[in-house]
Design a protein around this motif. Structure first.
Motif, PDB file in Angstrom:
ATOM      1  N   ALA A  20      36.240  45.445  44.806  1.00  0.00           N
ATOM      2  CA  ALA A  20      35.936  44.194  44.096  1.00  0.00           C
ATOM      3  C   ALA A  20      35.530  43.156  45.307  1.00  0.00           C
ATOM      4  CB  ALA A  20      37.027  43.705  43.602  1.00  0.00           C
ATOM      5  N   ALA A  21      36.190  43.011  46.318  1.00  0.00           N
ATOM      6  CA  ALA A  21      35.958  42.176  47.446  1.00  0.00           C
ATOM      7  C   ALA A  21      34.534  42.332  47.954  1.00  0.00           C
ATOM      8  CB  ALA A  21      36.815  41.869  48.496  1.00  0.00           C
ATOM      9  N   ALA A  22      34.173  43.604  48.153  1.00  0.00           N
ATOM     10  CA  ALA A  22      33.021  44.026  48.798  1.00  0.00           C
ATOM     11  C   ALA A  22      31.813  43.767  47.901  1.00  0.00           C
ATOM     12  CB  ALA A  22      32.909  45.547  49.197  1.00  0.00           C
ATOM     13  N   SER A  23      32.202  43.986  46.682  1.00  0.00           N
ATOM     14  CA  SER A  23      30.982  43.720  45.484  1.00  0.00           C
ATOM     15  C   SER A  23      30.395  42.381  45.092  1.00  0.00           C
ATOM     16  CB  SER A  23      31.508  44.560  44.190  1.00  0.00           C
ATOM     17  OG  SER A  23      31.528  45.821  44.527  1.00  0.00           O
ATOM     18  N   GLY A  24      31.746  41.399  45.457  1.00  0.00           N
ATOM     19  CA  GLY A  24      31.360  39.953  45.492  1.00  0.00           C
ATOM     20  C   GLY A  24      32.338  39.205  44.485  1.00  0.00           C
ATOM     21  N   PHE A  25      33.135  39.933  43.825  1.00  0.00           N
ATOM     22  CA  PHE A  25      34.213  39.309  42.935  1.00  0.00           C
ATOM     23  C   PHE A  25      34.947  38.421  44.234  1.00  0.00           C
ATOM     24  CE2 PHE A  25      33.357  42.808  40.050  1.00  0.00           C
ATOM     25  CZ  PHE A  25      33.441  42.231  39.192  1.00  0.00           C
ATOM     26  N   GLY A  26      35.492  37.162  43.627  1.00  0.00           N
ATOM     27  CA  GLY A  26      36.182  36.144  44.338  1.00  0.00           C
ATOM     28  C   GLY A  26      37.601  36.202  44.252  1.00  0.00           C
ATOM     29  N   SER A  27      38.056  36.834  43.096  1.00  0.00           N
ATOM     30  CA  SER A  27      39.474  37.215  42.792  1.00  0.00           C
ATOM     31  C   SER A  27      39.662  38.502  42.084  1.00  0.00           C
ATOM     32  CB  SER A  27      39.873  35.990  42.118  1.00  0.00           C
ATOM     33  OG  SER A  27      39.648  34.855  42.468  1.00  0.00           O
ATOM     34  N   LYS A  28      40.935  38.665  42.051  1.00  0.00           N
ATOM     35  CA  LYS A  28      41.347  40.012  41.206  1.00  0.00           C
ATOM     36  C   LYS A  28      42.492  39.587  40.312  1.00  0.00           C
ATOM     37  CE  LYS A  28      42.103  44.873  40.747  1.00  0.00           C
ATOM     38  NZ  LYS A  28      40.788  45.063  39.581  1.00  0.00           N
ATOM     39  N   ALA A  29      42.956  39.894  39.171  1.00  0.00           N
ATOM     40  CA  ALA A  29      43.911  39.503  38.255  1.00  0.00           C
ATOM     41  C   ALA A  29      44.968  40.490  38.756  1.00  0.00           C
ATOM     42  CB  ALA A  29      43.761  39.300  37.052  1.00  0.00           C
ATOM     43  N   CYS A  30      46.276  40.136  38.637  1.00  0.00           N
ATOM     44  CA  CYS A  30      47.219  41.058  38.804  1.00  0.00           C
ATOM     45  C   CYS A  30      48.304  40.674  37.421  1.00  0.00           C
ATOM     46  CB  CYS A  30      48.240  40.583  39.864  1.00  0.00           C
ATOM     47  SG  CYS A  30      47.016  40.775  41.480  1.00  0.00           S
ATOM     48  N   ILE A  31      49.200  42.027  37.218  1.00  0.00           N
ATOM     49  CA  ILE A  31      49.988  41.850  36.091  1.00  0.00           C
ATOM     50  C   ILE A  31      51.274  41.977  36.690  1.00  0.00           C
ATOM     51  CG2 ILE A  31      48.562  42.669  34.312  1.00  0.00           C
ATOM     52  CD1 ILE A  31      49.522  45.571  34.658  1.00  0.00           C
TER      53      ILE A  31
END
Length: 279
Positions: free
Chosen positions: A205-216
């Motif tokens: 996700a980081a390498a692709s360009g997402f600025g964040s990832k949601a966690c549960i």
């Protein structure tokens, strides 16, 4: 108010206010969830919990509005209207709109910064128009609700990887967000014990360009933060490359046996920015 997105966003059920402080401590921002995490019969109690913790001495600290997102119910529902009535009495002005499907839905949220959660077929197809809305600050995609909207049964294959349609939606939402200068949030990783799988997906996700990832789950937040933090070797290589570029001037040049041009330098700059966030 400047909202702090950060790489690790942690969902927390709105009807469990005793979890708010731990969530705020473990993650970069907390998503207080009034939608899927709360049973229909408990939603009004959940709104009351949000109001009760505001400045209530001895009942837990007030969540920092600059690091708090309230996930509200889908537009056009009675619960959506009740959510807005509740929020009007709070300092929280960043919301996540569940099952966002059109730019028109954002008009009722003109007073809020909105993270639009594209988790239906219609929402994914309309992601560019949603991203263009002036009050939208980010797009997120959701895998399981998306597959449910397609009458599918699972977003992932037996090997744990996303099915092709889920990967298409992931890419479509990312492209739409970035095309309009908005942040992009990657979907949750539902296999909580599989921290290795989470680390790989967060790194992608980081390498692709997402600025964040949601966690549960709280255990996922440090894994996501670690995946987003560049290694010392990565930072050193990016720093060296930018220094060589400054000496070389404009145009294409070779470094370490590779052709270096503008896009490669932007990758290096992104690495340095990520290192600054985590320093």
């Amino acid at each position: 108010m400047t909202f702090v997105m950060g790489p690790a966003l942690l969902f927390c059920p709105a009807d469990r206010p005793e979890r708010f402080p731990k969530a705020a401590q473990r993650a970069d921002a907390v998503i207080v969830d009034l939608e899927d995490a709360v049973a229909p019969a408990d939603k009004q109690r959940a709104r009351g919990a949000i109001l009760a913790q505001l400045g209530a001495a001895g009942d837990g600290p007030e969540l920092d509005p600059s690091r708090t997102i309230i996930r509200i119910n889908p537009a056009g529902t009675d619960e959506f209207e009740k959510d807005l009535h509740c929020l009007a009495h709070t300092p929280y002005r960043t919301v996540m709109l569940a099952k966002a499907e059109s730019a028109a839905q954002l008009e009722a949220l003109a007073d809020y910064h909105v993270i639009a959660l594209c988790e239906t077929a219609v929402g994914v197809l309309n992601a560019p128009a949603i991203a263009a809305a002036p009050n939208v600050v980010a797009l997120m995609w959701g895998a399981e609700d998306l597959l449910a909207s397609l009458s599918g049964t699972s977003s992932r294959a037996d090997d744990g990887g996303y099915r092709a349609v889920a990967l298409h939606a992931r890419s479509a939402v990312l492209l739409a967000a970035r095309a309009f200068g908005k942040e992009a949030v990657d979907a949750v990783y539902v296999n909580i014990p599989d921290l290795d799988g989470l680390a790989l997906e967060a790194a992608d996700a980081a390498a692709s360009g997402f600025g964040s990832k949601a966690c549960i789950h709280p255990t996922q937040a440090p894994v996501v933060r670690g995946a987003y933090a560049p290694s010392e070797a990565d930072v050193a290589a990016a720093t060296e490359l930018l220094q060589v570029a400054a000496v070389a001037g404009s145009g294409v040049f070779q470094h370490g046996g590779k052709m270096i041009d503008g896009p490669i330098l932007k990758h290096a700059e992104a690495t340095i920015r990520r290192a600054g966030i985590h320093s």
